[in-house]
Design an enzyme around this catalytic site. Structure first.
Site, short mmCIF file in Angstrom:
data_model
loop_
_atom_site.label_atom_id
_atom_site.label_comp_id
_atom_site.label_asym_id
_atom_site.label_seq_id
_atom_site.Cartn_x
_atom_site.Cartn_y
_atom_site.Cartn_z
N GLU A 346 0.85 -1.20 0.00
CA GLU A 346 0.00 0.00 0.00
C GLU A 346 0.89 1.25 0.00
O GLU A 346 0.48 2.30 -0.47
CB GLU A 346 -0.94 0.00 1.22
CG GLU A 346 -2.06 1.02 1.09
CD GLU A 346 -3.18 0.84 2.11
OE1 GLU A 346 -4.28 0.40 1.74
OE2 GLU A 346 -2.95 1.17 3.29
N HIS A 377 6.60 -26.48 2.82
CA HIS A 377 5.75 -27.55 2.27
C HIS A 377 4.66 -26.99 1.37
O HIS A 377 3.67 -27.67 1.08
CB HIS A 377 5.14 -28.36 3.42
CG HIS A 377 6.20 -28.98 4.28
ND1 HIS A 377 6.85 -30.15 3.94
CD2 HIS A 377 6.78 -28.55 5.44
CE1 HIS A 377 7.76 -30.43 4.88
NE2 HIS A 377 7.73 -29.47 5.79
N LYS A 489 -13.70 1.08 -4.01
CA LYS A 489 -14.72 1.39 -2.99
C LYS A 489 -15.89 2.10 -3.65
O LYS A 489 -17.06 1.83 -3.36
CB LYS A 489 -14.13 2.32 -1.92
CG LYS A 489 -13.07 1.72 -1.04
CD LYS A 489 -12.65 2.72 0.02
CE LYS A 489 -11.39 2.31 0.75
NZ LYS A 489 -10.87 3.33 1.64
O1 F6P Z 1 -8.75 1.18 2.09
C1 F6P Z 1 -7.47 1.32 2.57
C2 F6P Z 1 -7.48 1.95 3.93
O2 F6P Z 1 -7.73 3.31 3.83
C3 F6P Z 1 -6.16 1.71 4.64
O3 F6P Z 1 -5.18 2.60 4.28
C4 F6P Z 1 -6.57 1.76 6.05
O4 F6P Z 1 -5.63 1.18 6.91
C5 F6P Z 1 -7.87 0.99 6.00
O5 F6P Z 1 -8.44 1.38 4.78
C6 F6P Z 1 -8.82 1.26 7.13
O6 F6P Z 1 -9.15 2.61 7.23
P1 F6P Z 1 -9.80 3.21 8.53
O7 F6P Z 1 -8.84 3.00 9.65
O8 F6P Z 1 -10.02 4.66 8.23
O9 F6P Z 1 -11.09 2.49 8.78
#
Ligand code: F6P
EC number: 5.3.1.9
Length: 523
Positions: A346, A377, A489
């Site tokens: 990431e 394994h 998303k």
């Molecule tokens: O979708 C990625 C992300 O933004 C990560 O960088 C982050 O750790 C995760 O989602 C969770 O985000 P949050 O802590 O804001 O719920």
């Protein structure tokens, strides 16, 4: 990166070294281990099994100097706004300066300490007056992986007064459902951990937990507050926590200058503090801080994270390796590779330079891993005889889990296997039978730590954080944003709408076809 003066000479060296087997590097140099290992108290890095010579090392260090790595490290630790695409600092190092904390960090430690003590003294009670016995962390990504990895690794060392700790992260709801079936709502506390407090994965699970609580305490609960005593919120967005109903005294904060994947050092690490007390939590911070100091002060040739980063660049950009395996030889590190998948990919899975132009070189390799003895394994076949060249990190601890005869036996077996595999990958084996021929020549690092405890795990994670940062400086990318995760998303929300309306006509053929089959199955 390619404009750096050191780039061309390193490319020329790489052409020679691609033709040189690791075995001959050892044959030609009786001092190879002495020359290519470094250490700081608690950890040693052996990089003698890399295709590196003194000339390569000098070239890589020149490249780091030309790229101003020293200055970048200063800016990171001083809290400059390095995450320029989000207009934020990336100041996770400020979370672990235990002897000289910034006031807002110390204030959160006090709040965490209060919660931890209440739990340990069985003074935190649920709606029916019974003490809390189980704590469930609801969070995903950085709000899950670090605390999950550490609490799993240190489970055998947990304080006897700690409640049991559980983690749920997946939005399919299965983990939560099967956990709820085993838990007693009267004695369960949820930690809703989300930096943004807008992540649908976490909020949907938290809603399900709230419904479960409500359904169970209906007749017992005099007020909504009685239910909400079962929910702690940890977030950088207090307004959203309040909107969701988290009581003010049940809110822990952190800040936008802590990246999600760098947040286990903040109040996101509450489960670690519950399992080990604030003392254990701070031991982890101290381990990380020792690495911060080392990263800041050690010359690059002795600097473990900087060297790991430069070796990563050498392997990726000069030797063209596109795979990175993480192989811890201790099952307590079961979740370590998963943790690094987020931290590394990431952060550096990027194709845009800081100035917005696209890179014309490789950046982050594909990283995966598994506890070494199990991986032997599973996928080691590919490492020994596959067609992909992969760089591996072996992680080994001097001490095992106990000192009795059986524990010593198992630890010796473990050490032997770790060393056997890195040796086999390097040396290979000639055979007249092509099926039994091992080319060897697979490069690896070995990180040797003293033991699995909070301090050393803090060190290990900080080493990888700074490795990632070193690579990002050479690649000229911002390792602290993650724009690439947003598109999926957004599309998920529009598909959810299509599902609710049972109308996929706006979507592509493949998505329509799959949805159609699901709908036909249901009807
Ligand atoms: O979708 C990625 C992300 O933004 C990560 O960088 C982050 O750790 C995760 O989602 C969770 O985000 P949050 O802590 O804001 O719920």
């Amino acid at each position: 990166m390619k404009q750096l003066k050191a780039y061309q000479p390193l490319s020329a060296l790489a052409e020679q070294l691609k033709q040189t087997h690791l075995n001959s590097l050892f044959d030609d140099n009786a001092q190879r281990f002495a020359q290519f290992h470094v250490q700081m108290p608690g950890i040693m890095l052996d990089f003698s099994k890399q295709k590196i010579t003194q000339e390569v090392l000098d070239g890589l260090v020149s490249m780091a100097e030309e790229a101003d790595l020293k200055q970048w490290i200063e800016r990171l630790i001083e809290g400059d706004e390095l995450n320029h695409t989000e207009g934020r600092k990336a100041w996770h190092t400020a979370l672990r300066n235990v002897s000289n904390p910034v006031p807002e960090v110390a204030e959160q430690w006090d709040k965490m300490a209060f919660i931890v003590e209440e739990l340990h003294l069985q003074q935190m009670r649920g709606y029916s007056g019974k003490a809390i016995t189980d704590v469930v962390n609801i969070g995903v990504g950085g709000s899950d992986l670090g605390p999950l990895m550490i609490t799993h690794a240190l489970e055998m060392q947990k304080l006897p007064q700690s409640p049991d700790i559980h983690f749920v992260s997946t939005l399919d709801g299965r983990q939560l459902q099967s956990l709820l079936a085993k838990l007693n709502p009267e004695t369960t506390l949820f930690i809703v951990a989300s930096k943004s407090f807008t992540t649908i994965d976490t909020l949907s699970l938290a809603e399900t937990a709230k419904s479960w609580m409500k359904a169970n305490c209906q007749s017992n609960c005099q007020s909504q507050n009685a239910i909400m005593r079962h929910f702690i919120g940890v977030s950088a967005n207090p307004a959203k926590m309040s909107e969701w109903g988290i009581l003010p005294q049940m809110q822990l904060a952190f800040w936008d200058w802590v990246g999600g994947r760098f947040s286990m050092w903040s109040s996101i690490g509450l489960t670690i503090a519950i399992q080990h007390g604030m003392e254990g939590f701070k031991a982890m911070l101290e381990g990380a801080h020792a690495v911060d100091e080392h990263f800041r002060n050690a010359p690059f040739k002795e600097n473990i994270p900087a060297l790991l980063g430069l070796i990563g660049v050498w392997n990726t950009n000069f030797l063209n390796l596109a795979g990175q395996a993480i192989l811890p030889y201790d099952s307590r590190l079961k979740h370590f590779a998963g943790y690094l998948e987020q931290l590394v990919m990431e952060s550096n899975g990027k194709h845009t330079q800081r100035d917005g132009t696209f890179v014309d070189y490789r950046t982050c390799p594909i990283l995966w891993g598994e506890v070494g003895p199990n991986a032997q394994h599973a996928f080691y076949q590919l490492l020994h005889q596959g067609t992909e060249r992969v760089m591996s990190d072996f992680i080994l601890f001097k001490e095992g889990q106990g000192s009795d005869e059986r524990s010593t036996f198992h630890q010796n077996l473990n050490i032997a296997n770790c060393l056997a595999q890195s040796r086999a990958m390097m040396v290979g084996q000639q055979s007249d039978d092509p099926h039994k021929h091992y080319p060897g020549d697979q490069v690896s690092n070995t990180l040797l730590l003293t033991r699995v405890d909070a301090y050393h795990l803090g060190m290990l994670v900080a080493i990888y954080e700074h490795k990632v940062f070193t690579e990002s400086v050479i690649w000229n990318i911002n390792p602290f944003d993650q724009w690439g995760v947003e598109l999926g998303k957004k599309i998920a929300l529009s598909i959810l709408e299509s599902i609710d309306q049972r109308d996929a006509s706006e979507l592509d053929q493949s998505t329509q076809g799959i949805l159609q089959q699901i709908w036909e199955h249901k009807t």
